[in-house]
Scaffold this active site. Structure first.
Site, short mmCIF file in Angstrom:
data_model
loop_
_atom_site.label_atom_id
_atom_site.label_comp_id
_atom_site.label_asym_id
_atom_site.label_seq_id
_atom_site.Cartn_x
_atom_site.Cartn_y
_atom_site.Cartn_z
N HIS A 150 0.83 -1.20 0.00
CA HIS A 150 0.00 0.00 0.00
C HIS A 150 0.87 1.26 0.00
O HIS A 150 0.44 2.32 -0.43
CB HIS A 150 -0.91 0.02 1.23
CG HIS A 150 -1.98 -1.01 1.20
ND1 HIS A 150 -1.80 -2.28 1.68
CD2 HIS A 150 -3.25 -0.97 0.73
CE1 HIS A 150 -2.91 -2.98 1.53
NE2 HIS A 150 -3.80 -2.21 0.94
N ASP A 196 -3.98 -6.31 -8.13
CA ASP A 196 -4.31 -5.59 -6.91
C ASP A 196 -4.60 -4.14 -7.31
O ASP A 196 -4.36 -3.74 -8.47
CB ASP A 196 -3.15 -5.68 -5.92
CG ASP A 196 -3.60 -5.51 -4.46
OD1 ASP A 196 -4.74 -5.09 -4.23
OD2 ASP A 196 -2.78 -5.79 -3.56
#
Length: 623
Positions: free
Chosen positions: A295, A389
């Site tokens: 992230h 993702d």
């Protein structure tokens, strides 16, 4: 001291598409999409390629006088050749811009996800994050308002099509749950690993009971989602955690044991499919063994290919090969998520989500270890959908522009592009790349065909589930038992926590507290839930031994009893007095706190065992 359901369907879905699975008795193909082996890597039971000679449970009589597979069993086996052909025909009618839209999944509520823009872009789907879930007046999620919004969104996605669109969510249990109360709350996925470890240690078994619990828990979780209109859940995480040094996955992982992650991942995947919700096991090439969070930045996986195959890739291989385990049918896995992990062994300095060698490595996991037997599972490369993702994560944003990342991912081998920062920019960037030759036109067509095949098949599965009776569902392994009905989700959630709770240090067969306790740590909601569970059980709250709740995965604590609510790593640096206890709960749902109180008062033992090393305690530690 001891050692230790209501899936959303397009209004005008043709009967020929809905019944394609039932017509595919001898034509079931390779997992997910056009271009695969026509003999298939996951044969349908009774297809004649699985060794049964056309026999299978349920339905009319087949070869050798045995009953033929039911429509539900055929649907669960994966897309038929007819479905692939229908998808290819539909995609052939699209221009490049329409095909590009079909492989994009936008974040609901962001730009270009209103109904008009969805139709204009021919968008493949949306994902619902927490900020898109409406809040009711009492502070809980307004599921009625959410259902209405998802229905409106699905109508836009399905407009002019013969298949429904992707309405997706990240719903794993534990901290990763975008839709919460009043939906049933589930503990962390690591709960299943702890239950599995405890059962195998205590009974010297292969963990079948825990696998059944994982399948049923995920089925019930997905059934709640399907009732709201979701068609895809980006779960389960089949990352193999390395423990406290793993900053991103932690209790999202089932275990640090690759074989147990593989078994529990298969069970969870099957459970989601059994509710008509598409799973997407994640995050290849493995996020549990790196020490950075994608992230924020791109983690670097320095392990060799041989090491990866033995650890991180083993669960993915078990899923993609579709091979049955003891007492199970072959499993069709329709989709896998590619993470943003840099693997120098595959391609130096390039995140896997935009790396051609990473997609090749993933698809080749379906190949058998040795020479393939004709018609056997694992006879060809994986041909299902590979989804990236989220493309707006730090791992890619720090390297590529908003419109560049989707193009690179598609060119590398991705079929479905999740959460690009700019949907219109991504669509236009893909079209420009095709026009210039940077991305071959057949690469875009291949991706769109795989996505449409996936969605047509999901509609067939939802239809088969809706038409099957309880006996047919039981025969197909969709519901437990002999078809007497479903299980109560809240009761099953509590059962998971009761099977997982682990006494890492302390007495195993005696009460850990007296008639009253004090509670500290955790959040206000954690303390309120503990208090409610304690008072319901007749345990006073306000005086006595201190129960300290650890709110973070690595947070230490002090008290008479220290309880880790998420990952258990904080217990390693926590302290209790002589006679105290360290407890791993792996969840903070109401049912988890009820299970905790039962152990504290001696009403129940703690049957779970650590599924991962915690400080000086090895995996397997428990009562």
């Amino acid at each position: 001291m001891k050692t230790s359901s209501r899936p959303s369907l397009p209004a005008a879905l043709p009967v020929t598409v809905l019944l394609a699975a039932a017509l595919a008795l001898t034509s079931c193909t390779a997992p997910g999409g056009p271009g695969g082996n026509t003999t298939g890597t996951t044969p349908a039971p009774g297809s004649g390629t699985d060794g049964t000679g056309g026999a299978g449970p349920g339905g009319a009589e087949g070869q050798d006088g045995e009953p033929a597979p039911s429509a539900l069993e055929l649907a669960l086996a994966g897309p038929s050749m007819e479905t692939e052909e229908a998808a290819a025909e539909a995609v052939a009618q699209m221009d490049a811009a329409e095909q590009a839209g079909q492989v994009l999944v936008g974040q609901l509520g962001a730009a270009d996800t209103d109904p008009a823009s969805i139709r204009e872009l021919n968008l493949g789907g949306v994902i619902v994050m927490g900020d898109a879930v409406p809040e009711a007046a009492d502070g809980t999620d307004d599921v009625d308002a959410l259902t209405a919004r998802l229905d409106q969104t699905q109508q836009a996605l399905s407009a002019g099509r013969d298949w429904s669109g992707i309405v997706s969510v990240d719903q794993e249990g534990g901290l990763v749950a975008r839709v919460q109360e009043p939906l049933t709350e589930w503990p962390t996925p690591m709960s299943y690993g702890a239950a599995d470890a405890g059962l195998r240690d205590a009974q010297d078994e292969d963990g079948d009971e825990a696998l059944q619990l994982a399948a049923e828990g995920h089925r019930l979780m997905a059934a709640d989602l399907a009732e709201l209109g979701f068609t895809v859940d980006f779960a389960p995480s089949v990352d193999v955690t390395i423990g406290a040094d793993d900053p991103a996955i932690g209790a999202r992982s089932f275990s640090s044991d690759p074989e147990r992650v593989a078994e529990l991942g298969r069970a969870a995947t099957r459970g989601l499919l059994n509710a008509g919700v598409l799973p997407a096991p994640k995050h290849f090439p493995g996020h549990g063994s790196v020490t950075a969070d994608s992230h924020v930045t791109a983690p670097v996986q320095a392990a060799s290919r041989a090491e990866l195959q033995e650890r991180d890739w083993l669960p993915f291989q078990a899923l993609l090969a579709g091979e049955p385990t003891a007492g199970t049918e072959p499993l069709y896995t329709p989709m896998v998520m590619m993470g943003h992990i840099v693997v120098p062994e595959l391609e130096p300095e390039v995140p896997a989500s935009v790396s051609g060698p990473a997609y090749e490595a993933l698809r080749e996991l379906a190949l058998p270890a040795g020479p393939a037997d004709e018609g056997a599972a694992g006879g060809g490369t994986y041909n299902g959908v590979v989804v990236t993702d989220a493309l707006n994560m730090g791992a890619l944003v720090e390297r590529y522009g908003a419109d560049e990342a989707p193009v690179k991912a598609l060119a590398a081998g991705a079929d479905l592009l999740l959460m690009p920062s700019d949907l219109t920019g991504a669509r236009d960037g893909i079209v420009a790349a095709v026009d210039s030759g940077e991305v071959p036109a057949d690469r875009l067509t291949e991706a769109a065909e795989r996505v449409v095949t996936l969605l047509m098949w999901r509609d067939q599965l939802a239809e088969a589930l809706g038409q099957a009776n309880q006996e047919e569902k039981a025969a197909a392994g969709v519901v437990p038992g002999s078809g007497t009905g479903g299980t109560e989700p809240a009761a099953t959630s509590r059962e998971v926590s009761a099977a997982a709770i682990t006494v890492v240090e302390g007495e195993c067969s005696a009460p850990l507290v007296g008639d009253s306790v004090q509670v500290a740590g955790g959040t206000a909601r954690d303390r309120a839930r503990f208090t409610a569970a304690a008072e319901d059980a007749g345990l006073g709250v306000g005086s006595g031994p201190v129960i300290t709740l650890l709110g973070g995965a690595r947070e230490p604590g002090r008290g008479d009893v220290v309880v880790a609510l998420d990952a258990p790593f904080g217990l390693a640096s926590s302290s209790v007095p002589d006679g105290g206890a360290l407890v791993a709960l792996y969840g903070r749902s109401p049912g988890a706190f009820e299970a905790l109180v039962d152990v504290l008062t001696g009403e129940a033992e703690a049957p779970g065992a650590l599924p991962v090393e915690v400080g000086e305690w090895p995996a397997g530690t428990g009562c």
